[in-house]
Design a protein around this motif. Sequence first.
Motif, PDB file in Angstrom:
ATOM      1  N   ASN A  97       0.817  -1.218   0.000  1.00 46.91           N
ATOM      2  CA  ASN A  97       0.000   0.000   0.000  1.00 46.91           C
ATOM      3  C   ASN A  97       0.851   1.269   0.000  1.00 46.91           C
ATOM      4  O   ASN A  97       0.314   2.370  -0.052  1.00 46.91           O
ATOM      5  CB  ASN A  97      -0.937   0.021   1.206  1.00 46.91           C
ATOM      6  N   GLY A  98       2.164   1.114   0.118  1.00 49.16           N
ATOM      7  CA  GLY A  98       3.051   2.269   0.111  1.00 49.16           C
ATOM      8  C   GLY A  98       3.124   3.012   1.430  1.00 49.16           C
ATOM      9  O   GLY A  98       3.496   4.184   1.473  1.00 49.16           O
ATOM     10  N   ASP A  99       2.803   2.335   2.538  1.00 50.96           N
ATOM     11  CA  ASP A  99       2.834   2.973   3.861  1.00 50.96           C
ATOM     12  C   ASP A  99       4.249   3.241   4.353  1.00 50.96           C
ATOM     13  O   ASP A  99       4.451   4.038   5.257  1.00 50.96           O
ATOM     14  CB  ASP A  99       2.092   2.112   4.889  1.00 50.96           C
ATOM     15  N   PHE A 100       5.240   2.559   3.779  1.00 48.81           N
ATOM     16  CA  PHE A 100       6.636   2.801   4.129  1.00 48.81           C
ATOM     17  C   PHE A 100       7.505   2.407   2.942  1.00 48.81           C
ATOM     18  O   PHE A 100       7.061   1.702   2.043  1.00 48.81           O
ATOM     19  CB  PHE A 100       7.049   2.035   5.395  1.00 48.81           C
ATOM     20  N   ARG A 101       8.722   2.913   2.942  1.00 47.97           N
ATOM     21  CA  ARG A 101       9.689   2.538   1.910  1.00 47.97           C
ATOM     22  C   ARG A 101      10.405   1.278   2.364  1.00 47.97           C
ATOM     23  O   ARG A 101      10.576   1.041   3.566  1.00 47.97           O
ATOM     24  CB  ARG A 101      10.694   3.664   1.686  1.00 47.97           C
ATOM     25  N   HIS A 102      10.842   0.495   1.384  1.00 47.04           N
ATOM     26  CA  HIS A 102      11.493  -0.772   1.695  1.00 47.04           C
ATOM     27  C   HIS A 102      12.840  -0.837   0.991  1.00 47.04           C
ATOM     28  O   HIS A 102      12.946  -0.550  -0.195  1.00 47.04           O
ATOM     29  CB  HIS A 102      10.602  -1.931   1.233  1.00 47.04           C
ATOM     30  N   ALA A 103      13.852  -1.204   1.740  1.00 46.51           N
ATOM     31  CA  ALA A 103      15.176  -1.457   1.193  1.00 46.51           C
ATOM     32  C   ALA A 103      15.489  -2.932   1.391  1.00 46.51           C
ATOM     33  O   ALA A 103      15.199  -3.498   2.447  1.00 46.51           O
ATOM     34  CB  ALA A 103      16.218  -0.597   1.898  1.00 46.51           C
TER      35      ALA A 103
END
Length: 88
Positions: A34-40
Amino acid sequence: MPNKTLTACLDANIIISAFAFGGIPSEVMIRLLNGDFRHATSTHLLEEARRNLVGKLKLDENEVRLFINDIEHLSSVLKPSGKLKAIS
């Protein structure tokens, strides 16, 4: 004003649990989608998740590939260029 979006790195076990078992790891994955946080993440971490989902848990290779591809497209994927030397 600085961007205060959280950036996280989900361990391979969280990715595996989200796909195979649901629960809280699945809720975290939904938030990522949902794009609630960025992921690395890294190529090694995604490969570890794929390898265990298909090899150890015997899940459908095509479904796993699509799932990992979705994560890859939503993430900053790092490709380590060397080896880490640790002191024990």
